[in-house]
Each structure stands twice: as C-alpha cells, then as structure tokens.
Design an enzyme around this catalytic site. Structure first.
Site, PDB file in Angstrom:
ATOM      1  N   ASN A 420       0.828  -1.206   0.000  1.00  0.00           N
ATOM      2  CA  ASN A 420       0.000   0.000   0.000  1.00  0.00           C
ATOM      3  C   ASN A 420       0.862   1.255   0.000  1.00  0.00           C
ATOM      4  O   ASN A 420       1.019   1.911  -1.023  1.00  0.00           O
ATOM      5  CB  ASN A 420      -0.939  -0.004   1.213  1.00  0.00           C
ATOM      6  CG  ASN A 420      -2.098   0.949   1.056  1.00  0.00           C
ATOM      7  OD1 ASN A 420      -1.964   2.030   0.489  1.00  0.00           O
ATOM      8  ND2 ASN A 420      -3.254   0.579   1.565  1.00  0.00           N
ATOM      9  N   ASP A 421       1.436   1.594   1.145  1.00  0.00           N
ATOM     10  CA  ASP A 421       2.187   2.848   1.262  1.00  0.00           C
ATOM     11  C   ASP A 421       3.372   2.913   0.312  1.00  0.00           C
ATOM     12  O   ASP A 421       3.722   3.991  -0.177  1.00  0.00           O
ATOM     13  CB  ASP A 421       2.672   3.043   2.703  1.00  0.00           C
ATOM     14  CG  ASP A 421       1.514   3.142   3.690  1.00  0.00           C
ATOM     15  OD1 ASP A 421       0.482   3.726   3.318  1.00  0.00           O
ATOM     16  OD2 ASP A 421       1.643   2.622   4.811  1.00  0.00           O
ATOM     17  N   VAL A 422       4.001   1.781   0.033  1.00  0.00           N
ATOM     18  CA  VAL A 422       5.221   1.793  -0.781  1.00  0.00           C
ATOM     19  C   VAL A 422       4.941   2.028  -2.257  1.00  0.00           C
ATOM     20  O   VAL A 422       5.876   2.183  -3.051  1.00  0.00           O
ATOM     21  CB  VAL A 422       6.017   0.479  -0.602  1.00  0.00           C
ATOM     22  CG1 VAL A 422       6.463   0.327   0.842  1.00  0.00           C
ATOM     23  CG2 VAL A 422       5.211  -0.719  -1.053  1.00  0.00           C
TER      24      VAL A 422
END
Length: 491
Positions: A420-422
């Site tokens: 997700n964040d990456v």
C-alpha cells in the site's frame, strides 16, 4: 586443561569474530544469505565452545591454586543454559511462520538486552568473579562507566523490544501493544526528564567511592531505563516498525559491547560492535527509504494499526474498477512484461509458493516477469526478500527499488499483492504526510492490478490514489486464494 592457553582462547575468539564479519557480508545479498547464515552459526558455535573450555581452564587453575573446590555447579548451569536455550531456539526456528518473523526478531532483541542487564548486576555484585577487581577492592571507575552504559542500554532494549513485539504481533488488547501510536501531553518532556535523571543517577553510581557498590542509584537508574524503553516505543506507529526493529537491533549490539568492555571479553566487544554498527546503518537506510529522519521517527511515528487507519466512510464510497482473478490472469497472460510488487498482505496469506507457480506459468507463456522490492515493504527490513527466498524464487528475478523503478513506465502490467504505502503516489504531493518518501513507481505502468482484502488504508493511514486510477483494477480477496485462482485461469 593445560593445553588451553589464553592465547588459544584469544585466537579462537578472533576466528569467531571473522566468521561474524563474513556472516554480515553474506547477509548483504539474497544470493549469499545462506552462506552468511552458515558463517554466523559457525562463529557462534566456536564462541560457545571456547567459552566453555575457558570456564574449565579457570576452574582447573582455581583448584591448582587452592582457591576453589572445583565444584561443577557453574559449568553445569552453563551447559543447561546452552541446551535449554539452543533447544528453544531450534524449536522456534522450525515452527515460526514468515509472518511472525518480525515479532520473533523483536523478542530475541529483548532477551539480549535482558542478558546484558543481568550480567551487569552480577558484575557489580561480585566483580572479583569476573576478574574485574580483587576481593575487598572497589570496582574500578572505568568499569563502572562501562557497566552503567551497558545496563541502561540493555534495559531500554529489553522493554522497548517487548513493546515492539506486542505491536508487531497485533493480537494483544492491551493499549500499549496496539499498532496505533500512544501519545499524551508532555510525553517528550517526560522522556527528557527521565533520561536526565537516569544519566545523573548513573554518574552518582560511577563516582561513588568505597568497596561496596552504590546499589540505590544503580537500581533506580536501571528501573528508569526500563520505563524509558516503553515510553520511547509506544508513540511509534506501525508505519515505522521496520526502523524500530533495526534500531533495537543496534541497541542490543551496543549493550553487548558495553558489557564486553567491562568483562574484558574481546568476543563480546567485536560481536556487539558489529551488530550495533550494522543496525545503526540499517536504521539510516530505512529512514532514507521513508524520507524521514531518525529523530523524527523516535519523537513520534505516523500511522496506526491497519484496522484503525482503514479507509472507512467516504474513502470506501469512491468508485473503483474491480475484477476477478480470471480477468487479471487474462491481462497478464497476454502481456509481454509483468512486474510483481509483494507486500505484507502476501506474507499474511503465505502465498509466496502459489505466486512462484503463477510466475512459472506466465514465464512458460513467454511473459517476462520481475519482482520489485521496496526497502520497507513488510514489517521488518528484508521481509519480502526472505519471503521470496523461502519459496526459492530465483534471485535474478528479484530487483531492489532503485534498480527497477525506471522500468515501470515501459511495463505492460504491474501486479501489486498486499502493498500500500510503498506504491502510494501521495508521496509525490508536497502536502502529504509521506511527501518525499521514495516509492515503487507502479502508477506509471500501462495496466495495474491490485490485490487487497479491502480498501483499508496502509500503516500510514492514508488513502491511495493509485487504486482509483483509470488503468487500475482491484481484485479483492485473500492473496493465496486469488493467486491460486489466477494459476488455474492461466492454465
């Protein structure tokens, strides 16, 4: 035991140290990781055997000098510790799942810190037993400083690692063990006051004269260090856990090195320094990969638990294009190139073996497939590399972020599994909390397939604009089930 000399002991410790250095060198690359592990195990075996032989020699020398009865109690306890500790370690290594590896690492760090504290207490209590001072003489000033430093670093490592273990585990209801940051008014000031008092009491212990140690300041200082370890870690959220794991790894090494100086043990000094410095460097690399400073992480991380940071309400109301595993398989089977981005969702589902099978079938159809790894993907440094290595994914298919980011723009399909964040393009927005964080530029691909259980946010608690792009298709469900369906569809 006359054949054992201190020169031989020193040489064996040196050989063990060289093995540890080679272990770190080997662990720097997935292709040589097995060799690195072999060096590490060999070095530790040499160190343990040498230490037992040294105990036998000291015991024999004491008997020959008429200052000891030669009781085998001490050696017996050492052997019991080796057998019990080794047995527990072997059992855990055999049973632990890849998704549980981060909290296992945190638990091991806590034990190293606690061991340093216990050794320091014993050394302060009976320094003559460690050869630090003669019976009836005061503990040397230099050794007091070393014991003071080793004790408070070990205490902080222990309690901080316990909190990190609870946060990583995610199965304890106690608030301190929740993934979300725990903060309160005046928290940083309290930490500063406790740190100053701790150092002050440590100095009182160091400068206290007399044969009897100054137990009161020493024990109070140790207790404060335990509390400080908890207070340092609780405000750090799930998004920063990779940094916390590597940071605690560094702390455990410095604690061991500090105690090694006190005991005049070259093995502990070298091994502890290696772990401490490598952990510090790794923490720096992790912070750089997140575009955050180390102090920014320590003074209050962003991000809560996924469930609490989840994309509820308005976020889930936004329209997304969803499809099935069959749809995704058709798109990938007709592509020329595919890049796979693994994330924690893949680890939770234990789908790495099914993923390898899918890649093999796509490759058989003439599709070029590569894996893209972000430095902080998962819950500890190198988590995704270890996950893929467990499935025996060829190393030449696995690429780090800086080596593959330039290929996303020319790639037909990107398959994102639980990340997700990456891959969040919000990092390109100067106003975003993760602004400047290096990401895998999956948003540049011609087609994007994202497998997630839901539209919940990642650890940073931010919505991901990638999921709403016109060229993105969401495939909801457990990663293992979805990938197995993809394998059947490709066939």
């Amino acid at each position: 035991m006359n054949f054992i000399s201190m020169n031989l002991v020193t040489m064996m410790y040196l050989i063990a140290s060289v093995c540890f250095i080679q272990a770190l060198k080997g662990l720097s690359s997935p292709g040589t990781a097995r060799t690195g592990n072999a060096f590490g195990m060999s070095g530790m075996a040499i160190a343990v055997v040498t230490t037992i032989a040294l105990i036998l020699k000291l015991r024999a020398d004491a008997v020959a000098a008429g200052v000891g009865a030669g009781s085998g109690m001490g050696l017996g306890l050492v052997l019991v510790g080796v057998v019990v500790g080794g047995g527990i370690g072997a059992l855990l290594a055999k049973k632990v799942e890849m998704t549980k590896m981060p909290e296992l690492v945190a638990a091991m760090h806590s034990l190293i810190g606690l061991a340093a504290v216990c050794i320091a207490v014993a050394a302060v209590s009976e320094p003559h037993a460690f050869g630090i001072a003669a019976v009836g003489t005061p503990l040397p000033f230099g050794n007091r400083i070393e014991l003071f430093i080793g004790t408070f670093v070990g205490a902080i490592t222990f309690s901080g690692s316990v909190i990190a273990f609870g946060k990583l585990s995610g199965k304890y209801k106690f608030r301190l063990f929740q993934g979300a940051p725990v903060s309160f008014a005046g928290q940083h000031m309290l930490n500063l006051i406790l740190a100053v008092v701790m150092v002050g009491l440590g100095l009182v212990f160091c400068f206290a004269g007399g044969v009897a140690p100054a137990w009161t300041p020493f024990l109070v200082m140790t207790a404060i260090a335990f509390v400080l370890g908890v207070l340092i870690i609780i405000p750090i959220g799930g998004a920063d856990m990779p940094v916390v794991v590597s940071m605690l790894n560094s702390y455990s090494g410095w604690a061991a090195a500090g105690i090694g100086f006190s005991l005049n043990n070259a093995m502990l000094i070298i091994a502890g320094s290696l772990v401490g410095s490598s952990g510090a460097i790794l923490s720096y690399i992790m912070c750089k990969a997140m575009n955050r400073s180390f102090f920014n992480v320590i003074l209050g991380g962003f991000g809560g638990a996924p469930a609490e940071a989840g994309g509820g309400g308005a976020k889930e109301q936004r329209p997304v294009k969803s499809g099935s595993a069959d749809d995704a398989s058709f798109i990938m089977a007709n592509a020329e190139s595919v890049i796979i981005v693994p994330g924690y969702g893949l680890a939770v589902a234990r789908a790495q073996h099914s993923l390898k099978e899918l890649v093999e079938k796509l490759t058989h159809k003439g599709v070029s497939v590569k894996y893209a790894i972000h430095p902080v993907a998962g819950r500890m440094p190198g988590h995704m590399n270890v996950l893929l290595a467990e499935a025996e994914v060829p190393y030449d298919q696995v690429f780090e972020m800086e080596d593959i980011n330039g290929e996303f723009g020319q790639t037909d399909v990107v398959l994102i599994l639980g990340a997700n964040d990456v891959v969040n393009p919000a990092a390109k927005d100067p106003k975003s909390p993760i602004a400047g964080m290096p990401i895998l530029e999956a948003y540049k691909a011609k087609s994007i397939i994202v497998n997630k259980r839901s539209m919940a946010s990642g650890y940073a608690g931010l919505d991901n604009e990638l999921f709403y792009q016109a060229n993105t298709m969401m495939v909801f469900g457990d990663a293992k089930k979805v990938i197995e369906d993809m394998v059947k569809a490709v066939e």
